[in-house]
Design a protein around this motif. Sequence first.
Motif, PDB file in Angstrom:
ATOM      1  N   UNK A  40     -12.801   0.875   3.361  1.00  0.00           N
ATOM      2  CA  UNK A  40     -12.216  -0.035   3.944  1.00  0.00           C
ATOM      3  C   UNK A  40     -10.389  -0.209   2.675  1.00  0.00           C
ATOM      4  N   UNK A  54      -4.315   3.349  -4.654  1.00  0.00           N
ATOM      5  CA  UNK A  54      -5.002   2.065  -4.034  1.00  0.00           C
ATOM      6  C   UNK A  54      -7.178   1.463  -4.734  1.00  0.00           C
ATOM      7  N   UNK A  70      -5.125  -4.280   9.232  1.00  0.00           N
ATOM      8  CA  UNK A  70      -5.478  -2.516   8.123  1.00  0.00           C
ATOM      9  C   UNK A  70      -5.410  -1.898   9.108  1.00  0.00           C
ATOM     10  N   UNK A  71      -4.891  -0.831   9.933  1.00  0.00           N
ATOM     11  CA  UNK A  71      -5.141  -0.411  10.768  1.00  0.00           C
ATOM     12  C   UNK A  71      -5.496   1.112  10.369  1.00  0.00           C
ATOM     13  N   UNK A  72      -6.970   1.453  10.457  1.00  0.00           N
ATOM     14  CA  UNK A  72      -7.762   2.557  10.957  1.00  0.00           C
ATOM     15  C   UNK A  72      -7.536   3.800  11.267  1.00  0.00           C
ATOM     16  N   UNK A 117       0.056  -3.289   8.018  1.00  0.00           N
ATOM     17  CA  UNK A 117      -1.348  -2.801   7.474  1.00  0.00           C
ATOM     18  C   UNK A 117      -1.158  -3.238   6.667  1.00  0.00           C
ATOM     19  N   UNK A 130       1.039  -1.012  -0.284  1.00  0.00           N
ATOM     20  CA  UNK A 130      -0.570  -0.106  -0.095  1.00  0.00           C
ATOM     21  C   UNK A 130       0.822   1.442  -0.192  1.00  0.00           C
ATOM     22  N   UNK A 180      -8.410   2.491   2.204  1.00  0.00           N
ATOM     23  CA  UNK A 180      -8.013   2.815   3.352  1.00  0.00           C
ATOM     24  C   UNK A 180      -8.799   4.620   3.413  1.00  0.00           C
ATOM     25  N   UNK A 209      -0.087   6.582   3.264  1.00  0.00           N
ATOM     26  CA  UNK A 209      -1.287   7.054   3.470  1.00  0.00           C
ATOM     27  C   UNK A 209      -0.566   8.828   3.365  1.00  0.00           C
TER      28      UNK A 209
END
Lengths: 604, 546
Positions: free
Chosen positions: B298, A559, B261-263, B256, A544, B301, A547
């Motif tokens: 999700x 994404x 996954x950390x949200x 993650x 990923x 994210x 962010x």
Amino acid sequence: MPNMIRQSVIFWRAVASIAWSVLLLPPTTALYVVLSRFSLFHPLQWLTECLTVLTSASAIFSFILLCGVVLLVGFFNLEYYSVVPSIACSKIALLGHVLHPRQFFHSLVHCIMGVVVAWCCAVTIGGRYQALGYPCMKDESGPQMCLNENHLVLLLAGAFVGYSHSLLGLVHNMNYISFHTVQQYKYLCFKGTLPLVMRASAVQALYSLRNFLALYFFMGYVPRAWVCRTLDLQVDSSVYSLDCVSGLLDLSLLYQLWISASFLLFTWYITVLLFRIFVTEAYSFPVQPTFQEDAHQCLPEVITGKQPTILKFLALQDLARLSNHCPSRRQEVFSLSQPGGHPLTWTAVNRECLSLLSDLTERLVSHHDNVASNGRTKLQSIGSDKKTSSESSGRYSIFCHSRPFSADLESRGLPGPPHVLRTSWPLSPGYSSIQSPHIMRRGPKLWSASPGGGWGCGPWPICFMMSDWVLFSLQLPEASSQALFADSQAHIWALEGLSHLVAASYSEDQYGVVQTTLPSILSAMLMLQEAVDRHFKLPHASSKPGRSSFSMGDSSYKTLRFALRATLKTSIYRITATFGEHLNAVQMSSEHRKRLQNFLEYKE
Amino acid sequence: MMCSLALFPPPLPGDGETSHYYSKDEFTTDPSVWFEESHALNLYFPRESLKPHSRPESSSKAAFRDHCETLYTRSAGAWRDAGLSGLLNEIANSSAEVPKWLGVSSRCVLALLQWVSSFHGSLFPHLTLSSEEMTAEFSQVLDWSDCAVRGFAWHPHTQKCAVALLDDSIKIYNPKSSTSPTLKHRLQRSVAALQWKPLCASDLAVACHNCLLVWHVDPTSLSTRYTHTHTHTHTQPHSPQVLPQRFHCSPSRRPSSGCAQVLSHPGHSPVTSVAWSPSGSLLVSASPRDTAMLVWDVAVESCVPLHRVGGGGVTHISWSPDGSRLMAATPSSLFRVWETRMWTCERWPSLKGRCQSGCWSPDGSRLLFTVQGETVIYALTFTDTPGLPLGMSGGPKAATVVADLSETSLDTPDGDTMVGGEIQSLAWDPRGERLAVLLKGDAGAGRPAMIAVFKTQINPAFKLLPCGFVQGEPGTEPRLMQFNPNFRHGAQLTVCWSNGKITHVAFYFMSARVPQPGVGGSPPLPISQGRPADYVNQTLYTELIS
């Protein structure tokens, strides 16, 4: 003509968004005036000054100028927007984007607009920023005009911020319009995003200013000398020049620069934001025409249409929404045509969705083959004149800058989208020789089949080796994976729409319209599932991106592949959960049945 | 036919596990097998075997932050963790390293901030609670802070369940599988709620102390993909039949990207409630400190905060089974019902206290809710079909009282027993035939916590009939309950008890019909007979805000 009508939806939405950004300009300007004249110790004087400034003739003139700038920015938004992001797979490709004439024009105009806004700001602030020249006394020859460096710095900062806005817009794909999963009314959406935009413009102004000051510190004498020479102004030696530490540490100047840059970015960002909100608003297409002449505005017609990508996206979004939320409109999809009794609507919708899915499957499979045979993803980044690939192979291309729907910008007689890379490097062995769509499609295979032969037989072995090395060293990881899924929003909606319709058909489809197509839908989904699974086993595919902190650029395209994977699974589960054991009666290959059995047992 | 506890058959005197009382009725096929002793998922987690993580929050943060770091790094860390107040705190605390004026000014600003927040806290008293207290206050679990089992979630499609324990681990049980993975994560602290993603085999959302975790528990390749270590310390005599195993994310794998996954979102902590949309596409999370409810996509994210003025936070959310509406309770006397097409909401300023719990009928047409400080169940009826164009026209104008659970004494062989009182949570079985109500009870007044079960009927007319009580072993109280969505022969209520046992109470009946979500019609108004006079004049008002 039909195209014109369809386009008009987008056009009027853009006009409405620009109108709103012009309407929002007065309060923004007033706020700017209040902030720029801020003085803590003379509040009364501060407010009266603000009032006089706001009602003065110069302010009204500069306000008209600002309106013009906002109109122009809105026009640029309309011309440069895209619903499929352009993803540069290597740094060279990115450089190509930056140097493209279309992007150059964009940057130039934004630069000039930045100067205009900065001039308006200077007039509004007044005082020592008001004008470029001021009368000064020199010993030798009486009164003369001297250069006001504060004013110059302000103008140059405006130009710099304008240019960096354009440049960062390219790098961060600011012209990319993403569709949100959560639909809200426009006002609420705007209200929710406004604080973020404020923060983003203030922060971005700070960064731009830092870069500008660094640049001015080293290079400031060049524009100063140039302005002095062309306008025949003198440099007042009694005043410190600003390109030194003490000159730049003028707090008032820094504050004014920052406030002006924030104001500039804020008005532009607001225009971008409003444009995005208006354009992506859900549009409800009629499912069936009331009159024959309206047929081209109907959902099946627009979905299958090629031309404006955005309309196709809106239609797919509408399909996903109606299939989820509107039983009455679903009924129209399942209905039969009046004379003849054919399920025309369903057939059109189904065919288009399936072709979208199989396109993606094909793209993924050939990418995977290519990577597997080459050991690394070098071919993806290889220049592959985008124009050739997208025009020759239609909506299918495995190459990095794939725009699987033909670019709508080109159709309006514009000089091609900014991402079209027209490098002169012979980057690809297929660059000049491969033209036909058939060979084009198999290009990677040809290449991989005879890597040894490729070195010697062409006229570009050494050049290729170099470019290969350069590309390899400059390659942006993940980008090829991102590029493959660049337009996946369409696939996501197609999957959602199909799966909801199929699930609803269990109880709502009176004529068994969907049943006949169920095997093909399932096999298309399962094939895509297999291809996606394989793709996610590649390196970089499942990592990923970090962010990013908030900026106006929308990075959701990075994404999209994860969203597609999740939607695909959910869609298959939706069908299996609805039909359950009945699916055993559906004809399909044993391999697919095995996969489907996994889904039926919730093991996938 | 009256819906008050006086009409219930009295609970039997407690003697071990068979003390569950079950009233015979015409739907019951075989009332003697309501409790399956041999159920594979009867679990036992003794309270003593679980060690709660009792580190205070501030000290843990300080421990993680190395004091040898420069002031700048520490400040940046504090800014990231706790925002402005954290930064100021850090600067004020390290007075030796900063200039005096900076220390003094940050202390002043901090004091000002505290004053403002105390003012804010006087408006919304719940803001003065610590995170743990807040989770305990707003959780659907009775006595959350001292409960061995803090959360329980059935998988919506298969016989699989996840159990959140006091020691901040989550165990997953599947009768078909011999392994039961344990999920542990550095950020998985004070789990308030958990839910499996619908239309998915493996995704589990967990509401944690300051983030939201989404676990991907691969149902097939557990043993191959992740490292397992057997932990023999967990094999107590009463532990489940299957050997508990620990499930690690290997250090090389980023949490993650790999299995969790950390949200997280600034200001959104503690998270007390999560809810997946029934279509599996969106996840909504709520925190009593955050006025915004977050709607997560999700997979990518990203989240969309839905801000509304008033309420001071969101404590509990519940998605209607057809996905068209969402109930969101706030810490003040207000709750909202969101419409999920355009995400507009109706405000329901309720009368006496905050909305404690709520649940939807399977067709999404009815919302039952309870209010803190009251002993009745209210119902709202939504008559519009979800597909119709916007406008929320079919929303109800007033809530009706459908059941009164005020204290009553019932005759049992042991003498009179007091039952009734305030309601902790509600659960409606997926077929809409049974409604379980967890009563808080009052140990001082001799009223134990208890589960009262109603028989319900939604069509043609909404009916609520008394069914019976569910009690545990002597001295144990129910803490948490959930209906098993995959029970074929009726309804199965899973209850977590105060002694750490999890048992399953089955109600066998022939379902009149399989509920079909989304098919509306206009059901008649609920029958609410036998209302006490106090509640006749109490109506709740709605107003449409956009």
